[in-house]
Design a protein around this motif. Sequence first.
Motif, short mmCIF file in Angstrom:
data_model
loop_
_atom_site.label_atom_id
_atom_site.label_comp_id
_atom_site.label_asym_id
_atom_site.label_seq_id
_atom_site.Cartn_x
_atom_site.Cartn_y
_atom_site.Cartn_z
N ILE A 16 0.83 -1.21 0.00
CA ILE A 16 0.00 0.00 0.00
C ILE A 16 0.87 1.26 0.00
O ILE A 16 0.58 2.23 -0.71
N GLY A 17 1.93 1.25 0.80
CA GLY A 17 2.80 2.44 0.87
C GLY A 17 3.39 2.78 -0.49
O GLY A 17 3.41 3.96 -0.89
N LEU A 18 3.84 1.77 -1.22
CA LEU A 18 4.40 2.01 -2.55
C LEU A 18 3.30 2.51 -3.50
O LEU A 18 3.53 3.41 -4.31
N GLY A 19 2.10 1.94 -3.37
CA GLY A 19 0.97 2.40 -4.21
C GLY A 19 0.66 3.87 -3.96
O GLY A 19 0.44 4.63 -4.92
N ILE A 20 0.66 4.28 -2.70
CA ILE A 20 0.39 5.69 -2.38
C ILE A 20 1.54 6.56 -2.87
O ILE A 20 1.31 7.63 -3.44
N ALA A 21 2.77 6.10 -2.69
CA ALA A 21 3.93 6.88 -3.15
C ALA A 21 3.85 7.12 -4.66
O ALA A 21 4.11 8.23 -5.14
N LYS A 22 3.45 6.10 -5.41
CA LYS A 22 3.37 6.25 -6.87
C LYS A 22 2.26 7.22 -7.26
O LYS A 22 2.43 8.04 -8.18
N ALA A 23 1.13 7.16 -6.57
CA ALA A 23 0.02 8.08 -6.88
C ALA A 23 0.44 9.53 -6.60
O ALA A 23 0.12 10.44 -7.39
N LEU A 24 1.17 9.76 -5.50
CA LEU A 24 1.62 11.12 -5.18
C LEU A 24 2.71 11.56 -6.15
O LEU A 24 2.77 12.74 -6.56
N ALA A 25 3.57 10.63 -6.57
CA ALA A 25 4.62 10.94 -7.55
C ALA A 25 3.99 11.37 -8.88
O ALA A 25 4.47 12.30 -9.53
N ARG A 26 2.90 10.68 -9.28
CA ARG A 26 2.22 11.04 -10.53
C ARG A 26 1.70 12.48 -10.49
O ARG A 26 1.51 13.10 -11.52
N GLY A 28 3.37 14.84 -9.13
CA GLY A 28 4.54 15.72 -9.17
C GLY A 28 5.26 15.93 -7.86
O GLY A 28 6.21 16.71 -7.79
N ALA A 29 4.83 15.24 -6.79
CA ALA A 29 5.50 15.42 -5.50
C ALA A 29 6.88 14.76 -5.51
O ALA A 29 7.07 13.72 -6.16
N ASN A 30 7.82 15.36 -4.76
CA ASN A 30 9.07 14.66 -4.44
C ASN A 30 8.72 13.58 -3.42
O ASN A 30 7.90 13.81 -2.54
N ILE A 31 9.40 12.44 -3.53
CA ILE A 31 9.02 11.30 -2.69
C ILE A 31 10.20 10.85 -1.82
O ILE A 31 11.31 10.66 -2.31
N VAL A 32 9.94 10.66 -0.53
CA VAL A 32 10.90 10.00 0.35
C VAL A 32 10.31 8.64 0.73
O VAL A 32 9.24 8.57 1.34
N LEU A 33 11.02 7.59 0.32
CA LEU A 33 10.59 6.22 0.62
C LEU A 33 11.24 5.74 1.90
O LEU A 33 12.33 6.21 2.28
N ASN A 34 10.61 4.78 2.55
CA ASN A 34 11.14 4.15 3.76
C ASN A 34 10.65 2.70 3.78
O ASN A 34 9.60 2.40 3.21
N GLY A 35 11.38 1.85 4.45
CA GLY A 35 10.93 0.46 4.58
C GLY A 35 12.10 -0.48 4.43
O GLY A 35 13.23 -0.06 4.14
N PHE A 36 11.83 -1.76 4.64
CA PHE A 36 12.87 -2.78 4.58
C PHE A 36 12.87 -3.44 3.20
O PHE A 36 11.98 -3.21 2.39
N GLY A 37 13.87 -4.31 2.97
CA GLY A 37 13.95 -5.06 1.71
C GLY A 37 14.53 -4.21 0.60
O GLY A 37 15.19 -3.20 0.85
N ASP A 38 14.27 -4.64 -0.64
CA ASP A 38 14.83 -3.95 -1.80
C ASP A 38 14.30 -2.52 -1.89
O ASP A 38 13.08 -2.32 -1.92
N ALA A 39 15.20 -1.55 -1.92
CA ALA A 39 14.78 -0.15 -2.07
C ALA A 39 15.10 0.38 -3.47
O ALA A 39 14.55 1.41 -3.88
N ASP A 40 16.00 -0.33 -4.19
CA ASP A 40 16.38 0.16 -5.53
C ASP A 40 15.22 0.07 -6.51
O ASP A 40 14.97 0.99 -7.29
N GLY A 41 14.52 -1.07 -6.50
CA GLY A 41 13.37 -1.27 -7.41
C GLY A 41 12.31 -0.19 -7.21
O GLY A 41 11.92 0.49 -8.16
#
Length: 256
Positions: A16-26, A28-41
């Motif tokens: 869900i967090g990635l889904g919300i980040a992508k909607a906000l990115a669309r 035009g917002a700058n995005i700061v991601l957080n979380g465990f696991g792969d962050a490069d993808g």
Amino acid sequence: MLANKTALITGSTSGIGLGIAKALARQGANIVLNGFGDADGPQAEIRALGAKVAYHGADMSKPSEIEAMMNFAADSFGQVDILVNNAGIQHVARIEAFPIDKWDAILAINLSSAFHATRLALPAMRKANWGRIINVASVHGLVASAEKSAYVAAKHGVVGLTKVTALENATTGVTCNAICPGWVLTPLVQKQVDAKASANGVSNEEAKKLLLGEKEPSMQFTTPEELGELAVFFCSPAGANVRGVAWNMDGGWVAQ
Ligand code: NAD
């Protein structure tokens, strides 16, 4: 719509967090991601939408790391305008068998982290007289299910925190609202599908139907994309006076 705004989404390397980040990115917002696991993808997915992106791996159960993440976001993009408190974990067991360390971890990650990120984000939002705090609660912030004591307690707490944050900022341009999803097919829920499949000796598809059938009249999973669009609405001019709501997107779960 959100050009020159910065959104920090906790627990956004997945689901869900990635889904919300992508909607906000669309938007035009700058995005700061957080979380465990792969962050490069996930970072590449945000960049592909034309948005600027940064990542901080703070463990949301640790207040000192949350503080470092908030400072990192401000250093990267100026300040956090949109805070999405989304990181969360689940553990399923009856109360008398509930592991104490799981209780503590769920309360820390699903509830206290939202308090810490909010208290650190508010001063800059108040100064700018614009801010959006979106707490990803759950239908379990509104109703309960057996064997989810820590999760239900934490999510009811998140809905309460949402209301207090909204009230304390009600005369300003800073709003706070909660999103309450029903079942969303993310890694967090796939674990529960897997448990149901093995407990009932049925296939993955049958287990999904059993899970939906118990709670969700639409028999459909809500998607991270749909939840992302609700977050976009809260950030829009039309959302300026929406304050302290807990908005379910749950296929009718709570209507029953
Ligand atoms: P997910 O497991 O796909 O994602 C959880 C994210 O949180 C991941 O990025 C993970 O790395 C991160 N995370 C976990 N522990 C962390 C920690 N200590 N510090 C930092 N990040 C951490 O799960 P999801 O389903 O996308 O869940 C996201 C939120 O939505 C949670 O708060 C969850 O309670 C809520 N929710 C989910 C559903 C559902 O059906 N999936 C329904 C209602 C609410």
